[in-house]
Design an enzyme around this catalytic site. Structure first.
Site, PDB file in Angstrom:
ATOM      1  N   CYS A  25      10.376   8.043  -3.414  1.00 34.05           N
ATOM      2  CA  CYS A  25       9.292   7.065  -3.490  1.00 34.05           C
ATOM      3  C   CYS A  25       9.200   6.556  -4.921  1.00 34.05           C
ATOM      4  CB  CYS A  25       7.985   7.736  -3.081  1.00 34.05           C
ATOM      5  SG  CYS A  25       6.558   6.647  -3.144  1.00 34.05           S
ATOM      6  N   HIS A  58       7.056   5.588   6.234  1.00 36.09           N
ATOM      7  CA  HIS A  58       6.762   5.939   4.844  1.00 36.09           C
ATOM      8  C   HIS A  58       5.829   4.885   4.223  1.00 36.09           C
ATOM      9  CE1 HIS A  58       8.251   7.357   0.688  1.00 36.09           C
ATOM     10  NE2 HIS A  58       7.556   6.265   0.426  1.00 36.09           N
ATOM     11  N   GLU A  59       6.159   3.598   4.433  1.00 30.42           N
ATOM     12  CA  GLU A  59       5.331   2.534   3.858  1.00 30.42           C
ATOM     13  C   GLU A  59       3.973   2.465   4.552  1.00 30.42           C
ATOM     14  OE1 GLU A  59       6.214   1.392   1.080  1.00 30.42           O
ATOM     15  OE2 GLU A  59       8.261   2.137   1.206  1.00 30.42           O
ATOM     16  N   HIS A 110       1.601   4.804   3.088  1.00 31.46           N
ATOM     17  CA  HIS A 110       0.999   4.356   1.815  1.00 31.46           C
ATOM     18  C   HIS A 110      -0.307   3.597   2.066  1.00 31.46           C
ATOM     19  CE1 HIS A 110       3.678   5.443  -1.447  1.00 31.46           C
ATOM     20  NE2 HIS A 110       4.734   4.962  -0.825  1.00 31.46           N
TER      21      HIS A 110
HETATM   22 ZN   LIG Z   1       6.704   5.350  -1.288  1.00 32.25          ZN
END
Ligand SMILES: [Zn+2]
Length: 193
Positions: A107, A153-154, A157
Site C-alpha cells: 500500500c 483493497h481500495e 480505504h
Molecule cells: Zn492501499
C-alpha cells in the site's frame, strides 16, 4: 482545463485520516471541475510512483471522498509503458461465490520505497464492482484474482481499513527490498507463517 501531472503527497500510516470513512460524492458534483482534478491527480500520483502501484484512493491524498483509481491489469501488462487506469466513483463491491485467494499486497500509505511493507492477504477471489465513471455513467465490472484484491483493497480505504488488518502475524510483513531479494532467489512468494 485541468492541471496535469499534479503529484500529490501520499498520507502515511499513523495519520488518523486513514482510519476515517469517506463520504459519497453527490451526483451533481461527480464531474465538477474540482473532482475532475482530483481524479486526474490520483492517476498522476500513481504514474509518478517509481515502485509501481495498482491503485490509490482519494483519502490517501487527504480527501475523504468515495473515489479511487485502479490499474486495469486485466487489460494491460505490468511492464506496459501506457498503463490503463480506471477511476471508480462511489463504488460498491459485491462478493460473488465462496472462494478466497491469498495475494501479497502492499500500500502506498504503508511505507515508502524500499521500506514499503507487503504481506499475504486472503480475500474473496471473485467480485463485482459497481461505480460511476468520469463520464458520469454507471458501470459494473466483474473481477477475479489480483484485480478482485485491488478493488477490495481500495474499497477498504473508503471505510478506513488498511490491508494490515488481515495480516495477523507481523512476521508475514516484509519490506519491499527484502521481498524483492526473496523473489529473485526463489521465484515465488514466501510461505505465510
Ligand atoms: Zn492501499
Amino acid at each position: 482545463m485541468l492541471k496535469s501531472h499534479v503529484v500529490r503527497k501520499i498520507i502515511q500510516i499513523g495519520n488518523p485520516i486513514l482510519n476515517q470513512k469517506s463520504a459519497s460524492i453527490p451526483q451533481a458534483e461527480i464531474v465538477s471541475r474540482e473532482n475532475m482534478q482530483l481524479y486526474q491527480d490520483l492517476i498522476d500520483t500513481c504514474e509518478a510512483e517509481k515502485e509501481g502501484t495498482a491503485g490509490l484512493s482519494a483519502v490517501q491524498i487527504g480527501e475523504l471522498k468515495r473515489a479511487y483509481v485502479v490499474r486495469r491489469l486485466d487489460l494491460d501488462r505490468e511492464d506496459d509503458a501506457n498503463p490503463i487506469w480506471e477511476v471508480m466513483i462511489n463504488p460498491t463491491v459485491k462478493i460473488l461465490g465462496n472462494s478466497k485467494s491469498i495475494i501479497w499486497e502492499g500500500c502506498m500509505s504503508v511505507g515508502t520505497g524500499k521500506n514499503r511493507l507487503f504481506g499475504p492477504v486472503a480475500r474473496p477471489d471473485h467480485v463485482a464492482v459497481s461505480f460511476t465513471n468520469i463520464q458520469g455513467e454507471q458501470q459494473t465490472h466483474e473481477f477475479v484474482g489480483y484485480m478482485a484484491h485491488i478493488v477490495q483493497h481500495e474499497q477498504d480505504h473508503l471505510d478506513g481499513i488498511l490491508f494490515l488488518k488481515y495480516v495477523t502475524n507481523p512476521a508475514n510483513l516484509w519490506p519491499n527490498s527484502k521481498l524483492d531479494k526473496y523473489l529473485d532467489k526463489h521465484n515465488d512468494f514466501p510461505t505465510p507463517l
